[in-house]
Design a protein around this motif. Sequence first.
Motif, PDB file in Angstrom:
ATOM      1  N   GLY A  12      18.074  -5.462 -27.328  1.00  0.00           N
ATOM      2  CA  GLY A  12      18.483  -6.095 -26.085  1.00  0.00           C
ATOM      3  C   GLY A  12      17.329  -6.515 -25.210  1.00  0.00           C
ATOM      4  O   GLY A  12      17.536  -7.106 -24.147  1.00  0.00           O
ATOM      5  N   GLY A  13      16.101  -6.225 -25.642  1.00  0.00           N
ATOM      6  CA  GLY A  13      14.916  -6.616 -24.884  1.00  0.00           C
ATOM      7  C   GLY A  13      14.691  -8.116 -24.918  1.00  0.00           C
ATOM      8  O   GLY A  13      15.285  -8.835 -25.727  1.00  0.00           O
ATOM      9  N   THR A  14      13.815  -8.577 -24.048  1.00  0.00           N
ATOM     10  CA  THR A  14      13.638 -10.010 -23.849  1.00  0.00           C
ATOM     11  C   THR A  14      12.209 -10.445 -24.107  1.00  0.00           C
ATOM     12  O   THR A  14      11.258  -9.778 -23.689  1.00  0.00           O
ATOM     13  CB  THR A  14      14.012 -10.405 -22.407  1.00  0.00           C
ATOM     14  N   LEU A  15      12.076 -11.564 -24.798  1.00  0.00           N
ATOM     15  CA  LEU A  15      10.802 -12.258 -24.971  1.00  0.00           C
ATOM     16  C   LEU A  15      10.870 -13.561 -24.192  1.00  0.00           C
ATOM     17  O   LEU A  15      11.802 -14.353 -24.372  1.00  0.00           O
ATOM     18  CB  LEU A  15      10.544 -12.548 -26.451  1.00  0.00           C
ATOM     19  N   VAL A  16       9.906 -13.782 -23.307  1.00  0.00           N
ATOM     20  CA  VAL A  16       9.808 -15.044 -22.576  1.00  0.00           C
ATOM     21  C   VAL A  16       8.421 -15.627 -22.851  1.00  0.00           C
ATOM     22  O   VAL A  16       7.410 -14.970 -22.632  1.00  0.00           O
ATOM     23  CB  VAL A  16      10.011 -14.852 -21.060  1.00  0.00           C
ATOM     24  N   LEU A  17       8.397 -16.862 -23.346  1.00  0.00           N
ATOM     25  CA  LEU A  17       7.122 -17.452 -23.746  1.00  0.00           C
ATOM     26  C   LEU A  17       7.003 -18.888 -23.275  1.00  0.00           C
ATOM     27  O   LEU A  17       7.999 -19.570 -23.048  1.00  0.00           O
ATOM     28  CB  LEU A  17       6.956 -17.388 -25.274  1.00  0.00           C
ATOM     29  N   SER A  18       5.772 -19.311 -23.142  1.00  0.00           N
ATOM     30  CA  SER A  18       5.482 -20.732 -22.926  1.00  0.00           C
ATOM     31  C   SER A  18       4.376 -21.134 -23.896  1.00  0.00           C
ATOM     32  O   SER A  18       3.457 -20.361 -24.167  1.00  0.00           O
ATOM     33  CB  SER A  18       5.056 -21.002 -21.483  1.00  0.00           C
ATOM     34  N   VAL A  19       4.501 -22.332 -24.431  1.00  0.00           N
ATOM     35  CA  VAL A  19       3.487 -22.904 -25.322  1.00  0.00           C
ATOM     36  C   VAL A  19       3.330 -24.378 -24.957  1.00  0.00           C
ATOM     37  O   VAL A  19       4.173 -24.957 -24.259  1.00  0.00           O
ATOM     38  CB  VAL A  19       3.884 -22.788 -26.818  1.00  0.00           C
ATOM     39  N   GLU A  20       2.254 -24.980 -25.425  1.00  0.00           N
ATOM     40  CA  GLU A  20       2.143 -26.418 -25.256  1.00  0.00           C
ATOM     41  C   GLU A  20       3.287 -27.096 -26.013  1.00  0.00           C
ATOM     42  O   GLU A  20       3.600 -26.737 -27.147  1.00  0.00           O
ATOM     43  CB  GLU A  20       0.790 -26.912 -25.753  1.00  0.00           C
ATOM     44  N   HIS A  21       3.908 -28.066 -25.373  1.00  0.00           N
ATOM     45  CA  HIS A  21       5.084 -28.724 -25.951  1.00  0.00           C
ATOM     46  C   HIS A  21       4.700 -29.491 -27.216  1.00  0.00           C
ATOM     47  O   HIS A  21       3.621 -30.079 -27.288  1.00  0.00           O
ATOM     48  CB  HIS A  21       5.678 -29.691 -24.922  1.00  0.00           C
ATOM     49  N   PRO A  22       5.560 -29.490 -28.228  1.00  0.00           N
ATOM     50  CA  PRO A  22       5.266 -30.245 -29.450  1.00  0.00           C
ATOM     51  C   PRO A  22       4.989 -31.729 -29.204  1.00  0.00           C
ATOM     52  O   PRO A  22       4.250 -32.351 -29.977  1.00  0.00           O
ATOM     53  CB  PRO A  22       6.517 -30.025 -30.294  1.00  0.00           C
ATOM     54  N   ILE A  23       5.568 -32.300 -28.175  1.00  0.00           N
ATOM     55  CA  ILE A  23       5.219 -33.675 -27.831  1.00  0.00           C
ATOM     56  C   ILE A  23       3.749 -33.763 -27.437  1.00  0.00           C
ATOM     57  O   ILE A  23       3.077 -34.767 -27.684  1.00  0.00           O
ATOM     58  CB  ILE A  23       6.134 -34.187 -26.691  1.00  0.00           C
ATOM     59  N   PHE A  24       3.251 -32.692 -26.862  1.00  0.00           N
ATOM     60  CA  PHE A  24       1.858 -32.645 -26.418  1.00  0.00           C
ATOM     61  C   PHE A  24       0.903 -32.333 -27.571  1.00  0.00           C
ATOM     62  O   PHE A  24      -0.218 -32.840 -27.624  1.00  0.00           O
ATOM     63  CB  PHE A  24       1.721 -31.586 -25.313  1.00  0.00           C
ATOM     64  N   THR A  25       1.333 -31.490 -28.507  1.00  0.00           N
ATOM     65  CA  THR A  25       0.438 -31.048 -29.582  1.00  0.00           C
ATOM     66  C   THR A  25       0.467 -31.934 -30.815  1.00  0.00           C
ATOM     67  O   THR A  25      -0.373 -31.776 -31.706  1.00  0.00           O
ATOM     68  CB  THR A  25       0.783 -29.605 -30.029  1.00  0.00           C
ATOM     69  N   ALA A  26       1.425 -32.864 -30.900  1.00  0.00           N
ATOM     70  CA  ALA A  26       1.579 -33.655 -32.129  1.00  0.00           C
ATOM     71  C   ALA A  26       0.296 -34.407 -32.492  1.00  0.00           C
ATOM     72  O   ALA A  26      -0.123 -34.418 -33.648  1.00  0.00           O
ATOM     73  CB  ALA A  26       2.748 -34.623 -31.979  1.00  0.00           C
ATOM     74  N   ARG A  27      -0.312 -35.027 -31.511  1.00  0.00           N
ATOM     75  CA  ARG A  27      -1.572 -35.743 -31.733  1.00  0.00           C
ATOM     76  C   ARG A  27      -2.732 -34.887 -31.227  1.00  0.00           C
ATOM     77  O   ARG A  27      -2.694 -34.360 -30.119  1.00  0.00           O
ATOM     78  CB  ARG A  27      -1.575 -37.092 -31.001  1.00  0.00           C
ATOM     79  N   ALA A  28      -3.776 -34.775 -32.016  1.00  0.00           N
ATOM     80  CA  ALA A  28      -4.929 -33.978 -31.611  1.00  0.00           C
ATOM     81  C   ALA A  28      -5.583 -34.526 -30.348  1.00  0.00           C
ATOM     82  O   ALA A  28      -6.184 -33.778 -29.578  1.00  0.00           O
ATOM     83  CB  ALA A  28      -5.950 -33.918 -32.748  1.00  0.00           C
ATOM     84  N   GLU A  29      -5.419 -35.833 -30.102  1.00  0.00           N
ATOM     85  CA  GLU A  29      -6.060 -36.436 -28.929  1.00  0.00           C
ATOM     86  C   GLU A  29      -5.493 -35.902 -27.612  1.00  0.00           C
ATOM     87  O   GLU A  29      -6.196 -35.850 -26.599  1.00  0.00           O
ATOM     88  CB  GLU A  29      -5.898 -37.960 -28.980  1.00  0.00           C
ATOM     89  N   GLN A  30      -4.237 -35.546 -27.608  1.00  0.00           N
ATOM     90  CA  GLN A  30      -3.585 -34.983 -26.416  1.00  0.00           C
ATOM     91  C   GLN A  30      -3.947 -35.759 -25.149  1.00  0.00           C
ATOM     92  O   GLN A  30      -4.438 -35.196 -24.163  1.00  0.00           O
ATOM     93  CB  GLN A  30      -3.937 -33.499 -26.266  1.00  0.00           C
ATOM     94  N   TRP A  69      -3.045 -39.652 -22.719  1.00  0.00           N
ATOM     95  CA  TRP A  69      -2.222 -40.816 -22.467  1.00  0.00           C
ATOM     96  C   TRP A  69      -2.763 -42.039 -23.207  1.00  0.00           C
ATOM     97  O   TRP A  69      -3.925 -42.057 -23.638  1.00  0.00           O
ATOM     98  CB  TRP A  69      -2.202 -41.125 -20.972  1.00  0.00           C
ATOM     99  N   HIS A  70      -1.933 -43.050 -23.315  1.00  0.00           N
ATOM    100  CA  HIS A  70      -2.397 -44.373 -23.746  1.00  0.00           C
ATOM    101  C   HIS A  70      -2.681 -45.176 -22.474  1.00  0.00           C
ATOM    102  O   HIS A  70      -1.834 -45.261 -21.580  1.00  0.00           O
ATOM    103  CB  HIS A  70      -1.336 -45.081 -24.586  1.00  0.00           C
ATOM    104  N   TYR A  71      -3.885 -45.728 -22.403  1.00  0.00           N
ATOM    105  CA  TYR A  71      -4.328 -46.405 -21.194  1.00  0.00           C
ATOM    106  C   TYR A  71      -4.364 -47.917 -21.391  1.00  0.00           C
ATOM    107  O   TYR A  71      -4.626 -48.419 -22.488  1.00  0.00           O
ATOM    108  CB  TYR A  71      -5.717 -45.910 -20.780  1.00  0.00           C
ATOM    109  N   GLY A  72      -4.140 -48.644 -20.284  1.00  0.00           N
ATOM    110  CA  GLY A  72      -4.232 -50.089 -20.291  1.00  0.00           C
ATOM    111  C   GLY A  72      -5.658 -50.560 -20.110  1.00  0.00           C
ATOM    112  O   GLY A  72      -6.600 -49.763 -20.004  1.00  0.00           O
ATOM    113  N   ALA A  73      -5.821 -51.878 -20.045  1.00  0.00           N
ATOM    114  CA  ALA A  73      -7.156 -52.477 -19.964  1.00  0.00           C
ATOM    115  C   ALA A  73      -7.918 -52.066 -18.719  1.00  0.00           C
ATOM    116  O   ALA A  73      -9.164 -52.024 -18.718  1.00  0.00           O
ATOM    117  CB  ALA A  73      -7.027 -54.000 -20.020  1.00  0.00           C
TER     118      ALA A  73
END
Length: 244
Positions: free
Chosen positions: A136-154, A156-160
């Motif tokens: 009945g105990g609880t685990l609460v965690l946070s990690v970098e979101h998979p949307i954030f970790t998918a690309r190693a560059e982590q 934004w895409h920038y304009g000119a």
Amino acid sequence: MKQNKYDEPEFFANYSQMARSQQGLEAAGEWYELRTMLPDLKDKDVLDLGCGFGWHCRYARQQQAKSVLGIDLSENMLQRAIQMTDDPKIEYRLQAIEDIDYAPEQFDVVISSLALHYLQRLDEVYAKISTCLKSGGTLVLSVEHPIFTARAEQDWHYGAQGEIQHWPVDHYQQEGRRVARFLDQDVVKYHRTVATHLNELINAGFVIQQVAESKPSSDMVEQVPGMRDELRRPMFLMIAASKV
């Protein structure tokens, strides 16, 4: 070999300048949501995995936790945590998360904030957490979101003109090692899909209670420069799960 960037002088110096390092939980964009996912901590035995400066450990005691154990691989982190703590009910221990080996049903609550995405075998760690949690105990965690970790560059895409255009996502289903740039250093992280994060917890005997994707509070959006862009994509994934 377990990664320990935080004991490298330049990296630790840069980390120490971050707002969340200097101002604590209130400067962490995800905190106002994450704290709502925590159970009642009064009279609970709490374990904090990757405790860093000990912010969550001290918060648990403010909520009248009975005892708190914070572990971290970094001597620098623990030294700072000890300096900032004056509470005999909080213990800090030098230990890698992968090496935890506590007695069965020793803790009521396990917390881990922004540490588990550094681990290669998260399934093994979840199994160890399940063992040391009470039924009945609880685990609460946070990690970098998979949307954030998918690309190693982590990044934004920038304009000119250098303006932010969008957050690119690629190679999402290709899980595994990423070498990301963080605080001007190369850091190894591990990308997992949202499904993998949830299924590894389920396989370790947990029931998912709540899932949240970070967004800053309205106050932070108005007061902190650049925080409005954090509404364009989630940076962190947060999960609360209970042991069956």
